[in-house]
Design an enzyme around this catalytic site. Structure first.
Site, mmCIF file in Angstrom:
data_model
loop_
_atom_site.group_PDB
_atom_site.id
_atom_site.type_symbol
_atom_site.label_atom_id
_atom_site.label_comp_id
_atom_site.label_asym_id
_atom_site.label_seq_id
_atom_site.Cartn_x
_atom_site.Cartn_y
_atom_site.Cartn_z
ATOM 1 N N LEU A 138 24.083 72.903 46.849
ATOM 2 C CA LEU A 138 24.211 71.472 45.977
ATOM 3 C C LEU A 138 23.361 71.945 44.569
ATOM 4 O O LEU A 138 24.411 71.581 43.201
ATOM 5 C CB LEU A 138 23.805 70.464 46.261
ATOM 6 C CG LEU A 138 24.131 69.306 45.175
ATOM 7 C CD1 LEU A 138 25.424 68.405 45.152
ATOM 8 C CD2 LEU A 138 23.126 67.696 45.525
ATOM 9 N N ALA A 139 22.327 72.952 44.263
ATOM 10 C CA ALA A 139 22.120 73.102 43.121
ATOM 11 C C ALA A 139 22.315 73.725 42.614
ATOM 12 O O ALA A 139 22.785 74.079 41.859
ATOM 13 C CB ALA A 139 20.412 73.241 43.708
ATOM 14 N N LYS A 140 22.710 74.877 43.806
ATOM 15 C CA LYS A 140 23.970 75.836 43.158
ATOM 16 C C LYS A 140 25.175 75.763 41.956
ATOM 17 O O LYS A 140 25.487 75.814 40.948
ATOM 18 C CB LYS A 140 24.014 77.115 43.604
ATOM 19 C CG LYS A 140 22.477 78.043 44.012
ATOM 20 C CD LYS A 140 23.195 79.143 44.763
ATOM 21 C CE LYS A 140 22.891 78.917 46.744
ATOM 22 N NZ LYS A 140 22.402 80.849 47.056
ATOM 23 N N HIS B 125 31.538 56.680 48.832
ATOM 24 C CA HIS B 125 31.840 56.537 47.527
ATOM 25 C C HIS B 125 33.524 55.823 47.578
ATOM 26 O O HIS B 125 33.243 54.948 46.117
ATOM 27 C CB HIS B 125 32.549 57.628 47.497
ATOM 28 C CG HIS B 125 32.207 59.162 47.628
ATOM 29 N ND1 HIS B 125 29.889 59.049 47.060
ATOM 30 C CD2 HIS B 125 31.934 60.056 48.122
ATOM 31 C CE1 HIS B 125 30.376 60.126 47.091
ATOM 32 N NE2 HIS B 125 30.501 61.583 47.817
ATOM 33 N N LYS C 276 53.660 51.467 36.477
ATOM 34 C CA LYS C 276 54.991 51.828 37.059
ATOM 35 C C LYS C 276 55.498 50.464 36.743
ATOM 36 O O LYS C 276 55.546 49.353 36.962
ATOM 37 C CB LYS C 276 55.259 52.103 38.466
ATOM 38 C CG LYS C 276 54.571 53.260 39.075
ATOM 39 C CD LYS C 276 55.256 53.263 40.411
ATOM 40 C CE LYS C 276 54.469 55.008 40.632
ATOM 41 N NZ LYS C 276 54.866 55.917 41.382
ATOM 42 N N SER D 234 17.726 76.222 46.578
ATOM 43 C CA SER D 234 18.445 77.581 46.619
ATOM 44 C C SER D 234 18.993 77.304 47.672
ATOM 45 O O SER D 234 20.475 77.086 48.355
ATOM 46 C CB SER D 234 17.839 78.141 47.578
ATOM 47 O OG SER D 234 17.383 77.786 48.239
ATOM 48 N N GLY D 235 19.510 75.426 48.098
ATOM 49 C CA GLY D 235 20.429 74.983 48.112
ATOM 50 C C GLY D 235 22.086 75.303 47.996
ATOM 51 O O GLY D 235 21.943 75.044 46.361
#
Ligand code: BG6
Length: 489
Positions: A17-19, A241, A386, A14-15
Site C-alpha cells: 500500500l505504501a509503495k 466501501h 437514461k 516497505s508494504g
C-alpha cells in the site's frame, strides 16, 4: 495553514500500500504544491534500509501525471530529498523515541505537527498507535494517526480495536480511512444531489424504485489470498466501501458541510437499516476457467488459500433502510472479484411516469423504459441519465438515450487519486471523509449477524467461472424485489 511544518511517518513503509498508493499520493500532493512548505516524510519499518534505498524504492512508483513543465524529474529529486527512513520494531518505545529525536531535528523546535500513517498488519496496530502517540501530549502542534482497514472482522473485534486505540488517542486524532470516500465521484454525490433541483426532490421512495451499488474487478485475489481468505468479499468491500456510499447517498440533508454534521446524518442511515437476512444474500466464489487458450486460476488454486475454502469472492445483497424517506426501496449491492470487467458504479432506477401516454410508442418493455441515473465511479468517470426520447423522423417512436457527462470529455484536469485527497484532508484536519467510531460500529452491527450465520451454517458459495458475470443467484435475488441489475443491460 500551508506555512506550518509537518512530518509524515509511514509505518509499514516497505508494504504494498505504501509503495503503490501512499508515497505516490504524497508526491502528487507535493507536485501540485499542496503540501506545506516544510514537510518531511519518514518511512518506518522493521527491515534495515538506508535513506537512499528507501528513495530508490519510492522512486520506482512515482509518476508525473501532468508533465508539461518538463521539470518533473527535478521535482521527484527534490521530493526524495525530503524522504528518510527509520528502521525499528513496531512495539518498541525505544525505537520510536529514536524516531522522535529525528523528527524533532526536522521540526527545529517549532511546531511539531505529526501525521502517522499506519499501513501495518492489524496485530501491531495498537502497538504502533501506542508508540506513535507517546510524545503527542508534550508536543506543540498536533499528532494524527491514519488507520486502514481491516478494522476488526466483526462487532466484537472492532470494538476491541477501538478501545485499544482510544487508550492512546482521542477520537479526534484517529483518521479511519475508507479510500472509496476519497474518490472524485463519491465526493461529488452530495453536490449532484443537493445542488440540483432536478435531482434533490426526487431523492426518495416517492420517485426512486431501487438503488444499486456495484463493484466488480476483473482480477482475482492474486497474491493476497492469505489476507482475503480470513475476510472475504463482504468484509473487504461491502461492509465498508459500498455501505459508506450507501450512507452518503441516502442521508438526510446535513445542516452544514462540517464533518460532524455529515457523519451525524450518515450514522442515522446506518442505524436505520433493517437487519440483513441470510435469504437476502447470495455468495459466490470463482473457479478456474479456460478462455482463448489461457487458463485463469480458481480462487482455491491460490497457494495461500486452503483448497476447501468457502470464503466468498462474490456477494449480492438486498438491503433496506427503514425510515420515512426510503421505506420499501431495495438497495441492492453486488461485489465480486474475477468478473468480466472492472467497475464501480451507483445506479438509481426511477419509477414509471404514471399514465403511460406513450405506451404504444416504445419498441421495448415498459419496465425498461424508466429513467436511470448512473454514477460511474471508475473507470471512465461519468454521470449519465437514461431518458426517453423521440427517434427523429415522421411517426412517433421512442427510444432510450443518454444525457452523458463523461469526465474525460468535459474536464481536462486529471482526477486525483483517492489517497491524495484523503492525505491532504488529514494534514488539514478535515475529518469529513473519515469514518467515525459510531459509524464503524453501526456498519459492523449490520453485517456481523449475517457473517456469523454464513459461517455457522458453512454456506457453500455458488461457483462462477473466472471472467464471468458472477453467479446466477444474483439475478434471482434481484428478481425477488422486482429489480433488474442495470449493469447487465
Ligand atoms: C480494497 C480492497 O479496499 O479496495 C481490495 O481490500 C480492492 O480487495 C480495492 O481490490 C479496490 O480499490 P480500487 O480503488 O482499486 O477500486
Amino acid at each position: 495553514g500551508k506555512e506550518s511544518a509537518v512530518t509524515i511517518t509511514v509505518a509499514g513503509a516497505s508494504g504494498d500500500l505504501a509503495k503503490k498508493k501512499i508515497f505516490p499520493a504524497l508526491f502528487a500532493l507535493y507536485y501540485e504544491g499542496c503540501l506545506p512548505k516544510h514537510f518531511t516524510i519518514y518511512g518506518y519499518a522493521r527491515s534495515k534500509m538506508t535513506n537512499e534505498q528507501l528513495r530508490t524504492m519510492i522512486s520506482q512508483t512515482l509518476t508525473c501525471r501532468i508533465d508539461q513543465s518538463g521539470n518533473c524529474g527535478d521535482k521527484i529529486e527534490k521530493f526524495l530529498q525530503q524522504c528518510f527512513y527509520h528502521s525499528g520494531q513496531y512495539n518498541s518505545e525505544e525505537d520510536f523515541s529514536q524516531l522522535d529525536k529525528d523528527l524533532k531535528e526536522h521540526e527545529g523546535g517549532g511546531l511539531a505537527n505529526r501525521l502517522f500513517y499506519l499501513s501495518v498488519p492489524p496485530d501491531v496496530f495498537i502497538d504502533v498507535a501506542r508508540c506513535a502517540s507517546l510524545r503527542a501530549s508534550s508536543l506543540k502542534g498536533w499528532t494524527r494517526v491514519i488507520v486502514e482497514k481491516p478494522f476488526g472482522r466483526d462487532s466484537e473485534s472492532s470494538a476491541e480495536l477501538t478501545r485499544g486505540l482510544k487508550n492512546y488517542l482521542t477520537e479526534e486524532q484517529i483518521y479511519r480511512i475508507d479510500h472509496y470516500l476519497g474518490k472524485e465521484l463519491v465526493e461529488n454525490l452530495s453536490v449532484l444531489r443537493f445542488s440540483n433541483l432536478v435531482f434533490e426532490p426526487l431523492w426518495s421512495r416517492q420517485y426512486i424504485r431501487n438503488v444499486q451499488l456495484i463493484f466488480s474487478e476483473d482480477f482475482g485475489t492474486e497474491g493476497r489470498g492469505g489476507y482475503f481468505d480470513s475476510y472475504g468479499i463482504i468484509r473487504d468491500i461491502m461492509q465498508n466501501h459500498l455501505l459508506q456510499i450507501l450512507a452518503l447517498f441516502a442521508m438526510e440533508p446535513p445542516i452544514s458541510l462540517d464533518a460532524e454534521d455529515i457523519r451525524n446524518e450518515k450514522v442515522k442511515v446506518l442505524r436505520s437499516m433493517r437487519p440483513l437476512h441470510i435469504e437476502d444474500v447470495v455468495v459466490g466464489q470463482y473457479k478456474s476457467h479456460v478462455r482463448g487458450g489461457v487458463k485463469y486460476p480458481g480462487y482455491t488454486d491460490d497457494k495461500t488459500v486452503p483448497s476447501n475454502s468457502i470464503t466468498p469472492t462474490f456477494a449480492a445483497a438486498a438491503l433496506f433502510i427503514d425510515n420515512a424517506r426510503w421505506d420499501g426501496v431495495p438497495f441492492l449491492m453486488k461485489a465480486g472479484k474475477a468478473l468480466h470487467n472492472r467497475r464501480a458504479e451507483i445506479r438509481v432506477q426511477f419509477r414509471h411516469v404514471p399514465g403511460h401516454l406513450f405506451k404504444r410508442s416504445f419498441g421495448m418493455d415498459l419496465d425498461q423504459a424508466t429513467n436511470e441515473l448512473v454514477i460511474r465511479v471508475q473507470p471512465d468517470e461519468a454521470i449519465y441519465l437514461k431518458i426517453n426520447n423521440k427517434v427523429p423522423g415522421l411517426g412517433m417512436r421512442l427510444d432510450r438515450s443518454n444525457l452523458n457527462l463523461l469526465y474525460a470529455d468535459r474536464y481536462s484536469r486529471e482526477i486525483p487519486d483517492a489517497y491524495e485527497r484523503l492525505l491532504l484532508d488529514a494534514i488539514e484536519g478535515e475529518r469529513r471523509l473519515f469514518i467515525r467510531s459510531d459509524e464503524l460500529d453501526a456498519a459492523w452491527s449490520l453485517f456481523t449477524p449475517l457473517l456469523k450465520e454464513l459461517e455457522a451454517r458453512k454456506v457453500v458459495p455458488e461457483l462462477y467461472p473466472y471472467g464471468s458475470r458472477g453467479p446466477v443467484g444474483a439475478h434471482y435475488l434481484a428478481a425477488k424485489y422486482n429489480v433488474r441489475w442495470g449493469d447487465l443491460g
